[in-house]
Design a protein around this motif. Structure first.
Motif, PDB file in Angstrom:
ATOM      1  N   ASP A 133       0.850  -1.190   0.000  1.00 44.32           N
ATOM      2  CA  ASP A 133       0.000   0.000   0.000  1.00 44.32           C
ATOM      3  C   ASP A 133       0.888   1.242   0.000  1.00 44.32           C
ATOM      4  O   ASP A 133       1.555   1.537   0.977  1.00 44.32           O
ATOM      5  CB  ASP A 133      -0.903   0.005   1.229  1.00 44.32           C
ATOM      6  N   ASN A 134       0.903   1.931  -1.129  1.00 41.16           N
ATOM      7  CA  ASN A 134       1.728   3.130  -1.260  1.00 41.16           C
ATOM      8  C   ASN A 134       0.892   4.400  -1.188  1.00 41.16           C
ATOM      9  O   ASN A 134       1.314   5.462  -1.620  1.00 41.16           O
ATOM     10  CB  ASN A 134       2.517   3.076  -2.580  1.00 41.16           C
ATOM     11  N   ASN A 135      -0.293   4.289  -0.607  1.00 37.98           N
ATOM     12  CA  ASN A 135      -1.200   5.421  -0.513  1.00 37.98           C
ATOM     13  C   ASN A 135      -0.647   6.548   0.352  1.00 37.98           C
ATOM     14  O   ASN A 135      -1.072   7.680   0.240  1.00 37.98           O
ATOM     15  CB  ASN A 135      -2.561   4.953   0.029  1.00 37.98           C
ATOM     16  N   ASN A 136       0.317   6.225   1.202  1.00 42.21           N
ATOM     17  CA  ASN A 136       0.866   7.226   2.113  1.00 42.21           C
ATOM     18  C   ASN A 136       2.269   7.666   1.690  1.00 42.21           C
ATOM     19  O   ASN A 136       3.078   8.050   2.530  1.00 42.21           O
ATOM     20  CB  ASN A 136       0.866   6.681   3.546  1.00 42.21           C
ATOM     21  N   LYS A 137       2.540   7.552   0.387  1.00 44.07           N
ATOM     22  CA  LYS A 137       3.841   7.931  -0.161  1.00 44.07           C
ATOM     23  C   LYS A 137       3.643   8.995  -1.237  1.00 44.07           C
ATOM     24  O   LYS A 137       2.703   8.922  -2.029  1.00 44.07           O
ATOM     25  CB  LYS A 137       4.560   6.705  -0.728  1.00 44.07           C
ATOM     26  N   LEU A 138       4.558   9.965  -1.239  1.00 44.12           N
ATOM     27  CA  LEU A 138       4.455  11.099  -2.164  1.00 44.12           C
ATOM     28  C   LEU A 138       5.766  11.294  -2.914  1.00 44.12           C
ATOM     29  O   LEU A 138       6.833  11.383  -2.295  1.00 44.12           O
ATOM     30  CB  LEU A 138       4.130  12.376  -1.378  1.00 44.12           C
ATOM     31  N   ALA A 139       5.677  11.374  -4.228  1.00 39.39           N
ATOM     32  CA  ALA A 139       6.818  11.725  -5.071  1.00 39.39           C
ATOM     33  C   ALA A 139       6.515  13.093  -5.691  1.00 39.39           C
ATOM     34  O   ALA A 139       5.499  13.266  -6.354  1.00 39.39           O
ATOM     35  CB  ALA A 139       7.031  10.684  -6.170  1.00 39.39           C
ATOM     36  N   VAL A 140       7.402  14.046  -5.427  1.00 41.54           N
ATOM     37  CA  VAL A 140       7.251  15.396  -5.953  1.00 41.54           C
ATOM     38  C   VAL A 140       8.279  15.586  -7.058  1.00 41.54           C
ATOM     39  O   VAL A 140       9.484  15.478  -6.821  1.00 41.54           O
ATOM     40  CB  VAL A 140       7.444  16.456  -4.850  1.00 41.54           C
ATOM     41  N   LEU A 141       7.803  15.855  -8.261  1.00 43.11           N
ATOM     42  CA  LEU A 141       8.667  16.070  -9.419  1.00 43.11           C
ATOM     43  C   LEU A 141       8.839  17.577  -9.592  1.00 43.11           C
ATOM     44  O   LEU A 141       7.893  18.280  -9.963  1.00 43.11           O
ATOM     45  CB  LEU A 141       8.034  15.435 -10.657  1.00 43.11           C
ATOM     46  N   TRP A 142      10.041  18.072  -9.291  1.00 45.79           N
ATOM     47  CA  TRP A 142      10.332  19.507  -9.383  1.00 45.79           C
ATOM     48  C   TRP A 142      11.106  19.764 -10.664  1.00 45.79           C
ATOM     49  O   TRP A 142      12.253  19.381 -10.811  1.00 45.79           O
ATOM     50  CB  TRP A 142      11.133  19.941  -8.155  1.00 45.79           C
ATOM     51  N   THR A 143      10.447  20.428 -11.614  1.00 44.02           N
ATOM     52  CA  THR A 143      11.070  20.681 -12.915  1.00 44.02           C
ATOM     53  C   THR A 143      11.288  22.161 -13.186  1.00 44.02           C
ATOM     54  O   THR A 143      12.061  22.517 -14.063  1.00 44.02           O
ATOM     55  CB  THR A 143      10.193  20.118 -14.052  1.00 44.02           C
ATOM     56  N   SER A 144      10.618  23.018 -12.439  1.00 45.08           N
ATOM     57  CA  SER A 144      10.634  24.454 -12.737  1.00 45.08           C
ATOM     58  C   SER A 144      11.984  25.099 -12.422  1.00 45.08           C
ATOM     59  O   SER A 144      12.587  24.826 -11.392  1.00 45.08           O
ATOM     60  CB  SER A 144       9.548  25.161 -11.920  1.00 45.08           C
ATOM     61  N   GLY A 145      12.402  25.991 -13.303  1.00 46.67           N
ATOM     62  CA  GLY A 145      13.602  26.781 -13.071  1.00 46.67           C
ATOM     63  C   GLY A 145      13.302  28.100 -12.387  1.00 46.67           C
ATOM     64  O   GLY A 145      14.172  28.962 -12.290  1.00 46.67           O
ATOM     65  N   ASP A 146      12.083  28.266 -11.898  1.00 51.57           N
ATOM     66  CA  ASP A 146      11.642  29.503 -11.255  1.00 51.57           C
ATOM     67  C   ASP A 146      11.878  29.407  -9.750  1.00 51.57           C
ATOM     68  O   ASP A 146      11.277  28.565  -9.087  1.00 51.57           O
ATOM     69  CB  ASP A 146      10.161  29.723 -11.559  1.00 51.57           C
ATOM     70  N   PRO A 147      12.745  30.262  -9.178  1.00 47.51           N
ATOM     71  CA  PRO A 147      13.033  30.177  -7.744  1.00 47.51           C
ATOM     72  C   PRO A 147      11.812  30.449  -6.867  1.00 47.51           C
ATOM     73  O   PRO A 147      11.699  29.904  -5.772  1.00 47.51           O
ATOM     74  CB  PRO A 147      14.129  31.224  -7.509  1.00 47.51           C
ATOM     75  N   GLU A 148      10.885  31.274  -7.349  1.00 44.78           N
ATOM     76  CA  GLU A 148       9.689  31.562  -6.554  1.00 44.78           C
ATOM     77  C   GLU A 148       8.794  30.325  -6.451  1.00 44.78           C
ATOM     78  O   GLU A 148       8.223  30.044  -5.394  1.00 44.78           O
ATOM     79  CB  GLU A 148       8.928  32.738  -7.164  1.00 44.78           C
ATOM     80  N   VAL A 149       8.669  29.571  -7.536  1.00 42.69           N
ATOM     81  CA  VAL A 149       7.905  28.329  -7.513  1.00 42.69           C
ATOM     82  C   VAL A 149       8.552  27.347  -6.530  1.00 42.69           C
ATOM     83  O   VAL A 149       7.857  26.692  -5.749  1.00 42.69           O
ATOM     84  CB  VAL A 149       7.801  27.711  -8.924  1.00 42.69           C
ATOM     85  N   ALA A 150       9.874  27.287  -6.545  1.00 39.17           N
ATOM     86  CA  ALA A 150      10.584  26.378  -5.638  1.00 39.17           C
ATOM     87  C   ALA A 150      10.311  26.743  -4.186  1.00 39.17           C
ATOM     88  O   ALA A 150       9.852  25.916  -3.399  1.00 39.17           O
ATOM     89  CB  ALA A 150      12.086  26.414  -5.922  1.00 39.17           C
ATOM     90  N   GLU A 151      10.600  27.980  -3.833  1.00 38.42           N
ATOM     91  CA  GLU A 151      10.517  28.406  -2.427  1.00 38.42           C
ATOM     92  C   GLU A 151       9.089  28.503  -1.912  1.00 38.42           C
ATOM     93  O   GLU A 151       8.775  28.042  -0.819  1.00 38.42           O
ATOM     94  CB  GLU A 151      11.208  29.757  -2.253  1.00 38.42           C
TER      95      GLU A 151
END
Length: 115
Positions: free
Chosen positions: A3-21
């Protein structure tokens, strides 16, 4: 099947520092720190690898997330295109080919977010 319902993978692709922070890092860190998910992985992919290698504030934020239990991985091929493989490795980021691991997260039913 696990059961992987409680697992999160976040794919960060943006080169925008504001989106990151202001979006990606804030949610990703709190997802682990606040216990919203048991396991949280941040995947640095594409332009985000270059941004991270150049931005000291984001590097410090990555360290905080790692200290809070977020696993940080980066696409080797993306990082290599930007010439930042060694920079990311110095941050204790697991730099490797990410096509198969990301595909496995998706096939295994992990929740996924992309920023």
């Amino acid at each position: 099947m696990e059961d992987n319902n409680n697992k999160l993978a976040v794919l960060w692709t943006s080169g925008d520092p504001e989106v990151a922070e202001k979006v990606c890092f804030m949610y990703t860190n709190n997802a682990k720190k606040q216990g919203w998910f048991d396991e949280v992985v941040l995947i640095v992919w594409g332009p985000s690898s270059k941004l991270l290698a150049e931005n000291k504030m984001l590097q410090e934020y990555i360290k905080t997330m790692q200290d809070n239990g977020v696993k940080v991985q980066a696409c080797y091929y993306c990082a290599d295109m930007y010439g930042v493989v060694e920079d990311l490795k110095k941050m204790d980021i697991d730099v490797k080919g990410m096509g198969v691991p990301l595909s496995n997260y998706l096939k295994e039913g992990w929740h996924t977010l992309t920023f």
